[in-house]
Design a protein around this motif. Structure first.
Motif, mmCIF file in Angstrom:
data_model
loop_
_atom_site.group_PDB
_atom_site.id
_atom_site.type_symbol
_atom_site.label_atom_id
_atom_site.label_comp_id
_atom_site.label_asym_id
_atom_site.label_seq_id
_atom_site.Cartn_x
_atom_site.Cartn_y
_atom_site.Cartn_z
ATOM 1 N N ARG A 76 0.691 -1.489 0.232
ATOM 2 C CA ARG A 76 -0.003 -0.244 0.183
ATOM 3 C C ARG A 76 0.632 1.249 -0.389
ATOM 4 O O ARG A 76 0.464 2.365 -0.627
ATOM 5 N N ALA A 77 2.177 1.465 0.398
ATOM 6 C CA ALA A 77 2.720 2.427 0.790
ATOM 7 C C ALA A 77 3.342 1.935 -0.478
ATOM 8 O O ALA A 77 3.297 3.342 -1.258
ATOM 9 N N LYS A 78 3.866 1.620 -1.319
ATOM 10 C CA LYS A 78 4.653 1.459 -2.822
ATOM 11 C C LYS A 78 3.766 2.103 -3.499
ATOM 12 O O LYS A 78 3.682 2.685 -4.615
ATOM 13 N N ALA A 79 2.285 2.361 -3.175
ATOM 14 C CA ALA A 79 1.549 1.822 -4.744
ATOM 15 C C ALA A 79 1.410 3.170 -4.555
ATOM 16 O O ALA A 79 0.664 3.885 -5.321
ATOM 17 N N MET A 80 0.861 4.035 -2.978
ATOM 18 C CA MET A 80 0.599 5.365 -2.542
ATOM 19 C C MET A 80 1.690 6.064 -2.610
ATOM 20 O O MET A 80 1.375 7.368 -2.502
ATOM 21 N N ARG A 81 2.869 5.786 -3.291
ATOM 22 C CA ARG A 81 4.512 6.679 -3.633
ATOM 23 C C ARG A 81 4.512 7.532 -2.079
ATOM 24 O O ARG A 81 5.239 8.054 -1.679
ATOM 25 N N GLY A 82 4.208 6.425 -0.980
ATOM 26 C CA GLY A 82 4.710 6.658 0.344
ATOM 27 C C GLY A 82 5.695 6.019 1.187
ATOM 28 O O GLY A 82 7.104 5.784 0.232
ATOM 29 N N GLN A 83 5.510 6.213 2.383
ATOM 30 C CA GLN A 83 6.445 5.362 3.384
ATOM 31 C C GLN A 83 6.290 4.386 4.002
ATOM 32 O O GLN A 83 5.108 4.648 4.902
ATOM 33 N N PHE A 84 6.993 3.013 4.545
ATOM 34 C CA PHE A 84 6.535 2.171 4.985
ATOM 35 C C PHE A 84 7.667 2.151 6.396
ATOM 36 O O PHE A 84 8.698 1.749 6.048
ATOM 37 N N LEU A 85 6.771 2.009 7.412
ATOM 38 C CA LEU A 85 7.819 1.848 8.765
ATOM 39 C C LEU A 85 7.697 0.141 9.358
ATOM 40 O O LEU A 85 7.289 -0.181 9.171
ATOM 41 N N LEU A 86 9.031 0.210 10.322
ATOM 42 C CA LEU A 86 9.301 -1.123 10.829
ATOM 43 C C LEU A 86 9.330 -0.498 12.033
ATOM 44 O O LEU A 86 10.216 0.594 12.682
ATOM 45 N N ARG A 87 8.594 -0.793 13.208
ATOM 46 C CA ARG A 87 8.789 -0.123 14.303
ATOM 47 C C ARG A 87 9.194 -2.160 15.123
ATOM 48 O O ARG A 87 7.712 -3.111 14.969
ATOM 49 N N ILE A 88 10.174 -1.774 16.287
ATOM 50 C CA ILE A 88 9.525 -2.815 17.429
ATOM 51 C C ILE A 88 8.983 -2.594 18.282
ATOM 52 O O ILE A 88 9.271 -1.795 19.574
ATOM 53 N N GLU A 89 8.028 -3.354 18.641
ATOM 54 C CA GLU A 89 7.362 -2.799 20.323
ATOM 55 C C GLU A 89 7.477 -4.047 21.151
ATOM 56 O O GLU A 89 7.283 -5.070 20.814
ATOM 57 N N ASP A 90 8.801 -3.662 21.787
ATOM 58 C CA ASP A 90 9.551 -4.833 22.671
ATOM 59 C C ASP A 90 9.045 -4.453 24.172
ATOM 60 O O ASP A 90 10.263 -4.704 25.403
ATOM 61 N N THR A 91 8.537 -3.459 24.456
ATOM 62 C CA THR A 91 7.869 -3.618 25.708
ATOM 63 C C THR A 91 7.561 -4.347 26.658
ATOM 64 O O THR A 91 7.717 -4.002 27.977
ATOM 65 N N ASP A 92 7.307 -5.491 26.142
ATOM 66 C CA ASP A 92 6.729 -6.657 26.991
ATOM 67 C C ASP A 92 8.470 -7.119 27.658
ATOM 68 O O ASP A 92 8.855 -8.150 27.131
ATOM 69 N N ILE A 93 8.823 -6.834 29.046
ATOM 70 C CA ILE A 93 10.315 -7.202 28.930
ATOM 71 C C ILE A 93 10.572 -8.906 29.466
ATOM 72 O O ILE A 93 11.053 -8.916 28.830
ATOM 73 N N GLN A 94 9.591 -8.986 29.460
ATOM 74 C CA GLN A 94 9.857 -11.044 30.673
ATOM 75 C C GLN A 94 9.774 -12.070 29.236
ATOM 76 O O GLN A 94 10.180 -12.914 28.937
ATOM 77 N N ARG A 95 9.153 -11.058 28.318
ATOM 78 C CA ARG A 95 8.757 -12.173 26.730
ATOM 79 C C ARG A 95 10.104 -12.054 25.380
ATOM 80 O O ARG A 95 10.195 -12.686 24.583
#
Length: 293
Positions: free
Chosen positions: A37-56
């Protein structure tokens, strides 16, 4: 938003996995769909790492996330945002809500909540995006009574009173399952969502609900692409956006990838992990075919 070459970016989305296990075909579907979808709209794709679960969360799973996504042919600006590096930001948001009297400490365990909801009543206890609707056992508590092990909950009634007419807030759904504009409804928030957790029991960590809402605003996400299982969560996030004066992106909730029995895939489904198919000699095009993309 501008790229390094000066061109304007009008569309931005993200894929935000938690490094608690291997990525499976369901993750591949969500990530590739957002990237396409980002490519089709000439936009930007981001990666975010949701690592707040410190135990897992584990660094080896995080490394594999990067490896699997690159193998699929996806690209994103580096470095990826890691939520564990921004805990002070989330803490500042919680402090703001606390000063406004909108959150309270809660010591209830899941067992306590089940017991409180087990009193004789018609039908099963209602559930929301946070699980069983919290009965409000600790709602009377002041913030200065918080003890180690207490979570922080949003006082939904006070939050609704704070923003006034809830129907003035809502979101545009671009996905195929529930397209159109959806408005907030006070009764649904009170009785169908309830006092959701914003701060986890481990002091210094936050819930997905708050962290994702904040990050989408900080990263100027214009469309959130994610699974349909998070559709109901959107209403609580839009409420948070209203409370924090944050912009509301559009949303695209897609169908979930399921196994032969109709059960949605989970990280414990190693047989459907992307790494498993790679080891068997599959190509990125093979994976696309498996998930219908």
């Amino acid at each position: 938003m501008e790229r390094l070459d000066g061109t304007v970016v009008t569309y931005r989305t993200r894929f935000a996995p938690s490094p608690t296990g291997p990525l499976h075909l369901g993750h591949a579907y969500s990530a590739i769909l957002a990237h396409d979808r980002a490519k089709a709209m000439r936009g930007q794709f981001l990666l975010r790492i949701e690592d707040t679960d410190i135990q897992r969360c584990r660094p080896e799973w995080e490394a594999q996330i990067h490896d699997d996504l690159r193998w699929l042919g996806l690209t994103w600006p580096e470095p990826a945002r890691r939520q564990s590096e921004h805990l002070a930001e989330y803490d500042s948001v919680l402090n703001d809500l606390a000063e406004r009297g909108l959150i309270y400490p809660c010591s209830c365990t899941r067992g306590d909540i089940r017991a409180a909801l087990s009193a004789p009543q018609e039908g099963a206890p209602p559930t929301g995006p946070d699980g069983p609707i919290y009965p409000g056992t600790c709602r009377h508590r002041a913030m200065d009574t918080r003890q180690p092990g207490d979570a922080l909950r949003l006082d939904m009634r006070r939050a609704i009173e704070s923003i006034g007419n809830t129907s003035q807030f809502g979101f545009q759904e671009n996905g195929p399952l529930s397209p159109g504009h959806h408005r907030l409804d006070a009764d649904t928030l009170l009785n169908g969502t309830g006092d959701v957790v914003l701060g986890r029991k481990e002091i210094g960590t936050v819930s997905y609900l708050l962290a994702a809402t904040w990050d989408d605003a900080i990263q100027t996400i214009t469309e959130v692409v994610r699974g349909a299982d998070l559709f109901e969560t959107t209403f609580a996030q839009v409420l948070l956006q209203a409370l924090l004066d944050l912009p509301t992106p559009t949303y695209y909730h897609h169908a979930l990838i399921r196994d032969e029995t109709g059960k949605r895939l989970a990280k414990r489904d190693d047989a459907r992990a992307i790494a498993h198919y790679r080891a068997q000699g599959a190509t990125p095009q093979d994976v696309r075919a498996m998930i219908g993309l």
